[in-house]
Write an enzyme that holds these catalytic residues in place. Structure first.
Site, mmCIF file in Angstrom:
data_model
loop_
_atom_site.group_PDB
_atom_site.id
_atom_site.type_symbol
_atom_site.label_atom_id
_atom_site.label_comp_id
_atom_site.label_asym_id
_atom_site.label_seq_id
_atom_site.Cartn_x
_atom_site.Cartn_y
_atom_site.Cartn_z
ATOM 1 N N ARG A 133 0.960 -1.124 0.000
ATOM 2 C CA ARG A 133 0.132 -0.189 0.071
ATOM 3 C C ARG A 133 0.922 1.373 0.139
ATOM 4 O O ARG A 133 0.330 2.272 -0.373
ATOM 5 C CB ARG A 133 -0.938 -0.022 1.361
ATOM 6 C CG ARG A 133 -2.365 -0.737 1.072
ATOM 7 C CD ARG A 133 -3.133 -1.059 2.151
ATOM 8 N NE ARG A 133 -2.432 -1.780 3.107
ATOM 9 C CZ ARG A 133 -3.015 -2.122 4.479
ATOM 10 N NH1 ARG A 133 -3.795 -1.230 4.886
ATOM 11 N NH2 ARG A 133 -2.285 -2.883 5.189
ATOM 12 N N ASN A 136 -5.735 -5.605 19.800
ATOM 13 C CA ASN A 136 -4.330 -6.211 19.758
ATOM 14 C C ASN A 136 -3.211 -5.201 18.905
ATOM 15 O O ASN A 136 -3.458 -5.040 17.627
ATOM 16 C CB ASN A 136 -4.376 -7.715 19.097
ATOM 17 C CG ASN A 136 -2.876 -8.284 18.889
ATOM 18 O OD1 ASN A 136 -1.966 -7.981 19.908
ATOM 19 N ND2 ASN A 136 -2.615 -9.070 18.001
ATOM 20 N N ASN A 166 36.599 43.195 5.562
ATOM 21 C CA ASN A 166 35.470 43.488 4.686
ATOM 22 C C ASN A 166 35.604 43.192 3.506
ATOM 23 O O ASN A 166 36.438 43.495 2.675
ATOM 24 C CB ASN A 166 35.363 45.084 4.720
ATOM 25 C CG ASN A 166 34.028 45.545 4.499
ATOM 26 O OD1 ASN A 166 33.420 45.141 3.189
ATOM 27 N ND2 ASN A 166 33.409 46.360 5.364
HETATM 28 C C1 UD1 Z 1 -1.533 -8.097 12.985
HETATM 29 C C2 UD1 Z 1 -2.408 -8.870 14.000
HETATM 30 C C3 UD1 Z 1 -3.536 -8.330 14.545
HETATM 31 C C4 UD1 Z 1 -3.079 -6.933 15.018
HETATM 32 C C5 UD1 Z 1 -2.604 -6.044 14.229
HETATM 33 C C6 UD1 Z 1 -1.873 -4.929 14.601
HETATM 34 C C7 UD1 Z 1 -1.964 -11.330 13.414
HETATM 35 C C8 UD1 Z 1 -2.663 -12.541 12.834
HETATM 36 N N1 UD1 Z 1 -2.802 -10.395 13.343
HETATM 37 O O1 UD1 Z 1 -2.458 -7.987 11.881
HETATM 38 O O2 UD1 Z 1 -4.192 -8.918 15.733
HETATM 39 O O3 UD1 Z 1 -4.257 -6.226 15.497
HETATM 40 O O4 UD1 Z 1 -1.235 -6.670 13.499
HETATM 41 O O5 UD1 Z 1 -1.195 -4.051 13.636
HETATM 42 O O6 UD1 Z 1 -1.014 -11.494 14.047
HETATM 43 N N2 UD1 Z 1 4.977 -10.279 8.612
HETATM 44 C C9 UD1 Z 1 5.994 -11.041 8.203
HETATM 45 N N3 UD1 Z 1 5.594 -12.220 7.759
HETATM 46 C C10 UD1 Z 1 4.610 -12.627 7.507
HETATM 47 C C11 UD1 Z 1 3.427 -11.780 7.878
HETATM 48 C C12 UD1 Z 1 3.416 -10.545 8.616
HETATM 49 O O7 UD1 Z 1 7.175 -10.659 8.646
HETATM 50 O O8 UD1 Z 1 4.380 -13.829 7.019
HETATM 51 C C13 UD1 Z 1 5.155 -8.888 9.254
HETATM 52 C C14 UD1 Z 1 4.456 -7.801 8.458
HETATM 53 O O9 UD1 Z 1 5.673 -7.339 7.634
HETATM 54 C C15 UD1 Z 1 4.378 -6.683 9.451
HETATM 55 C C16 UD1 Z 1 3.560 -7.458 10.693
HETATM 56 O O10 UD1 Z 1 4.260 -8.719 10.518
HETATM 57 O O11 UD1 Z 1 5.396 -5.842 9.971
HETATM 58 C C17 UD1 Z 1 2.343 -7.442 10.752
HETATM 59 O O12 UD1 Z 1 1.547 -8.125 9.695
HETATM 60 P P1 UD1 Z 1 0.435 -7.882 9.085
HETATM 61 O O13 UD1 Z 1 0.105 -8.596 7.779
HETATM 62 O O14 UD1 Z 1 0.332 -6.406 8.723
HETATM 63 O O15 UD1 Z 1 -0.937 -7.973 10.072
HETATM 64 P P2 UD1 Z 1 -2.085 -7.483 10.681
HETATM 65 O O16 UD1 Z 1 -3.154 -7.832 9.428
HETATM 66 O O17 UD1 Z 1 -2.077 -6.131 10.513
#
Ligand code: UD1
Ligand code: CA
Length: 453
Positions: free
Chosen positions: A16, A167, A375
């Site tokens: 995004r 969370n 100067n």
């Molecule tokens: C996650 C939480 C959610 C919380 C939210 C807060 C889970 C399942 N959900 O959701 O409860 O409210 O964060 O912001 O954990 N990432 C990896 N590898 C992966 C997937 C993600 O490194 O396979 C990293 C992403 O780069 C990011 C972070 O983990 O920095 C969070 O992942 P994202 O997919 O954004 O989780 P949310 O759907 O936001």
């Protein structure tokens, strides 16, 4: 104290952002998002484990830190899967602190409180109450107020969607417990991912008390997904910082139009007008005034000095009672003395300007050493570059350089020497004397202006 293992999740793509730069390398104030998270974890004495995937090489190269354990997650199969990749490197008797590369404004004090709880009970979660919880995992509590589960937005039913406590994703868990739960994760959810959040339900089934910290400041746990959120957090960070500066006595005409991307120290009675940007580490003495639209980087400005509008100052020092600008540019390694003046449209580079010396209008002074009481007239330039090498110009105390003079370096102008206006000086000029190079003025009596045919 057990060993603390910070595990920073930073493998996601951040699509995004619509950027060629990985999300965690976007800039917030003076640092990348990931650097902010690292700097929050370091004061806790934590080992750093960073999970990378998208743009892994770029992320690794951008972070200068020998101590990081970089762990590659080849496919992004969920937050639980990301943490699983690190566990082979983690000691069972340590405590794991899960952080997110895109939640950059988290504060060390908050993490420290969370860790203390995890050391007591084995499991502590950081939540926050939001007016609009859309998109976040919701915290489910039982009648006694104990946390029993986290339900993701996409998996929540109607009543769960009404829960405002969410969370943050940030948690601290004893490694031995965490390892057991991670081994049992299943992708039983709408996204087919291994959710880290599912370990909450497991811990609960296991009779482990999940302590919670509720974060008071939503900005601290704000996740950054797009340029809008990045700009919103930038303002929050700047506002918090300028509030602290003003509480410590800095005068700021409009805190909404003030940016400091780095550190700033200041004495009493300094006043900063609108649209001033500080970068790097800057130091102001007492009673320094900075007029609108100045950019000041890694510089030091002495007592009672004034930086007039639209000036740019970089890696330089300015003494006390000195005036700079308007429209002045001090390039790196410029050192301006006390009671001195650098006027409008003057560029100074790698030069020292002694006390009470003045360069008032339209000049270029490069690779030069000016003594005291010099100067420099309007339009004087040092010709410091022969196309290959840079050469020095030395102007001794009390010298007067007439307007529109070119000083062809290397060249020395003696003490109290006077250079006649319009001169081209390529040999040293002696002390106390007038030196000039000027063609004889002539008037041609028979000359007529050409006329159009
Ligand atoms: C996650 C939480 C959610 C919380 C939210 C807060 C889970 C399942 N959900 O959701 O409860 O409210 O964060 O912001 O954990 N990432 C990896 N590898 C992966 C997937 C993600 O490194 O396979 C990293 C992403 O780069 C990011 C972070 O983990 O920095 C969070 O992942 P994202 O997919 O954004 O989780 P949310 O759907 O936001
Ligand atoms: Ca997120």
């Amino acid at each position: 104290m057990p060993t603390i293992n910070a595990i920073i999740l930073a493998a996601g793509e951040g699509s995004r952002m619509k950027s060629n730069t990985p999300k965690v390398l976007q800039q917030l104030s003076d640092k990348t998002l990931l650097r902010h998270v690292i700097d929050a974890a370091l004061p806790l004495g934590a080992n750093l484990n960073i999970v990378i995937g998208h743009g892994a090489e770029l992320v690794k190269n951008a972070i200068e830190n020998q101590g990081v354990n970089w762990v590659i997650q080849k496919e992004q199969l969920g937050t639980g899967h990301a943490v699983q990749q690190v566990m082979p490197d983690i000691d069972d008797d340590s405590v794991c602190l899960i952080l997110y590369g895109d939640v950059p404004f988290i504060q060390s004090a908050t993490l420290s409180a969370l860790l203390s709880k995890a050391i007591e009970t084995g499991f502590a979660l950081l939540s926050v109450v939001l007016a609009n919880p859309f998109g976040y995992g919701r915290i489910k509590r039982n009648a006694e107020g104990q946390i029993v589960a986290i339900v993701e937005q996409k998996d929540a039913n109607k009543s769960e969607l009404e829960i405002n406590e969410i969370n943050t994703g940030i948690m601290a868990v004893k490694a031995s417990l965490l390892r057991g739960y991670l081994d049992n994760l299943k992708p039983n959810n709408s996204q087919g991912e291994l959710y880290l959040t599912d370990i909450v339900e497991m811990a609960n089934a296991n009779n482990v008390t999940i302590s919670s910290c509720i974060c008071d400041h939503a900005a601290e746990v704000m996740g950054i997904n797009d340029k809008n959120q990045l700009a919103e957090l930038e303002r929050l960070v700047q506002q918090k910082q300028v509030d602290e500066f003003m509480a410590n006595g800095l005068g700021v005409k409009d805190p909404a139009r003030f940016d400091c991307r780095g550190t700033l120290s200041f004495g009493k009675d300094c006043v900063i007008d609108i649209n001033v940007v500080f970068e790097g580490d800057n130091e102001l003495g007492d009673n320094v005034t900075i007029s609108p639209n100045c950019i000041i980087k890694n510089s030091k400005i002495g007592d009672n000095s004034e930086i007039k509008a639209n000036s740019m100052i970089e890696d330089s020092t300015i003494g006390s009672n000195t005036a700079i600008g308007p429209f002045a540019r001090l390039r790196p390694e410029s050192h301006i003395g006390n009671n001195a003046k650098i006027g409008n449209f003057v560029e100074v580079k790698k030069s020292t300007i002694g006390n009470t010396s003045k360069v008032s209008h339209l000049s270029y002074v490069g690779d030069s050493a000016l003594g005291e009481g010099v100067n420099v007239g309007a339009g004087v330039i040092t010709c410091n570059y022969d196309g290959v090498n840079k050469h020095q110009t030395i102007i001794k105390d009390g010298a007067f350089i007439g307007s529109n003079t070119q000083l062809i370096a290397p060249v020395t102008i003696g003490k109290n020497a006077t250079i006649g206006a319009g001169s081209t000086i390529n040999r040293d000029a002696p002390d106390e004397k007038l030196t000039l190079s000027r063609n004889k003025q002539a008037t041609l009596s028979g000359w007529k202006r050409p006329t159009k045919k």
